[in-house]
Write a protein that holds these residues in place. Structure first.
Motif, mmCIF file in Angstrom:
data_model
loop_
_atom_site.group_PDB
_atom_site.id
_atom_site.type_symbol
_atom_site.label_atom_id
_atom_site.label_comp_id
_atom_site.label_asym_id
_atom_site.label_seq_id
_atom_site.Cartn_x
_atom_site.Cartn_y
_atom_site.Cartn_z
ATOM 1 N N ARG A 60 48.483 108.020 30.748
ATOM 2 C CA ARG A 60 48.344 109.358 31.327
ATOM 3 C C ARG A 60 48.039 109.153 32.794
ATOM 4 O O ARG A 60 47.132 108.424 33.147
ATOM 5 C CB ARG A 60 47.219 110.141 30.672
ATOM 6 N N ILE A 61 48.787 109.813 33.639
ATOM 7 C CA ILE A 61 48.603 109.697 35.081
ATOM 8 C C ILE A 61 48.032 111.007 35.591
ATOM 9 O O ILE A 61 48.550 112.072 35.286
ATOM 10 C CB ILE A 61 49.941 109.358 35.776
ATOM 11 N N GLY A 62 46.990 110.911 36.370
ATOM 12 C CA GLY A 62 46.345 112.112 36.891
ATOM 13 C C GLY A 62 45.150 112.480 36.037
ATOM 14 O O GLY A 62 44.704 111.717 35.193
ATOM 15 N N GLY A 63 44.618 113.656 36.265
ATOM 16 C CA GLY A 63 43.451 114.071 35.506
ATOM 17 C C GLY A 63 43.107 115.510 35.762
ATOM 18 O O GLY A 63 43.795 116.220 36.487
ATOM 19 N N ARG A 64 42.019 115.938 35.150
ATOM 20 C CA ARG A 64 41.515 117.302 35.307
ATOM 21 C C ARG A 64 42.575 118.365 35.029
ATOM 22 O O ARG A 64 42.834 119.237 35.850
ATOM 23 C CB ARG A 64 40.924 117.499 36.677
ATOM 24 N N GLY A 65 43.219 118.220 33.918
ATOM 25 C CA GLY A 65 44.190 119.227 33.519
ATOM 26 C C GLY A 65 45.585 119.036 34.090
ATOM 27 O O GLY A 65 46.508 119.690 33.694
ATOM 28 N N ALA A 66 45.722 118.112 35.039
ATOM 29 C CA ALA A 66 47.033 117.888 35.640
ATOM 30 C C ALA A 66 47.603 116.534 35.236
ATOM 31 O O ALA A 66 48.480 116.017 35.899
ATOM 32 C CB ALA A 66 46.928 117.975 37.162
#
Length: 128
Positions: A57-63
């Protein structure tokens, strides 16, 4: 019957299609390319992302964006295409597999003879 692997395959296929669609749209919007030109680029980018970042998974906080791992069957087919009987070490190094795994994959080739299995042990080859 266990349908979980099929479900995971379908989810991965959906994620791949969504990534391709999103990239086509980005190329069309940012570069002004027509869809016919943007699509092959998007497919190539997704294929490269799956090889490099598959399963992450790349990114975080819902994005966060999930990059599906490449299919083992695609990898196995590539191994079967490349292996010619004389390049064992090169194929093993390229795909990061051991000798036993190489021979297991190659033996799954349609029409391949199974090592160590005589025709007498295979019922459909018995001639009566």
């Amino acid at each position: 019957m266990n349908t979980q692997p099929q479900c995971l395959d379908a989810q991965a296929a959906d994620a791949v299609l969504q990534l391709e669609y999103d990239l086509v749209e980005m190329v069309r919007e940012e570069l002004g390319w027509p869809e016919a030109q943007a699509y092959p680029l998007a497919k190539a980018l997704v294929r490269g992302m799956r090889k490099r970042y598959g399963g992450l998974r790349i990114g975080g906080r819902g994005a966060a964006i999930y990059i599906p791992a490449p299919s083992k069957e695609e990898r196995n087919e590539a191994i079967r295409r490349e292996f010619d009987g004389t390049n064992r070490d090169a194929v093993m190094a390229k795909f990061g597999i051991k000798r036993t795994q190489l021979y297991r994959i190659v033996s799954q080739r349609p029409g391949a003879a199974r090592i160590g299995v005589s025709s007498a042990k295979v019922p459909f080859l018995d001639k009566k």
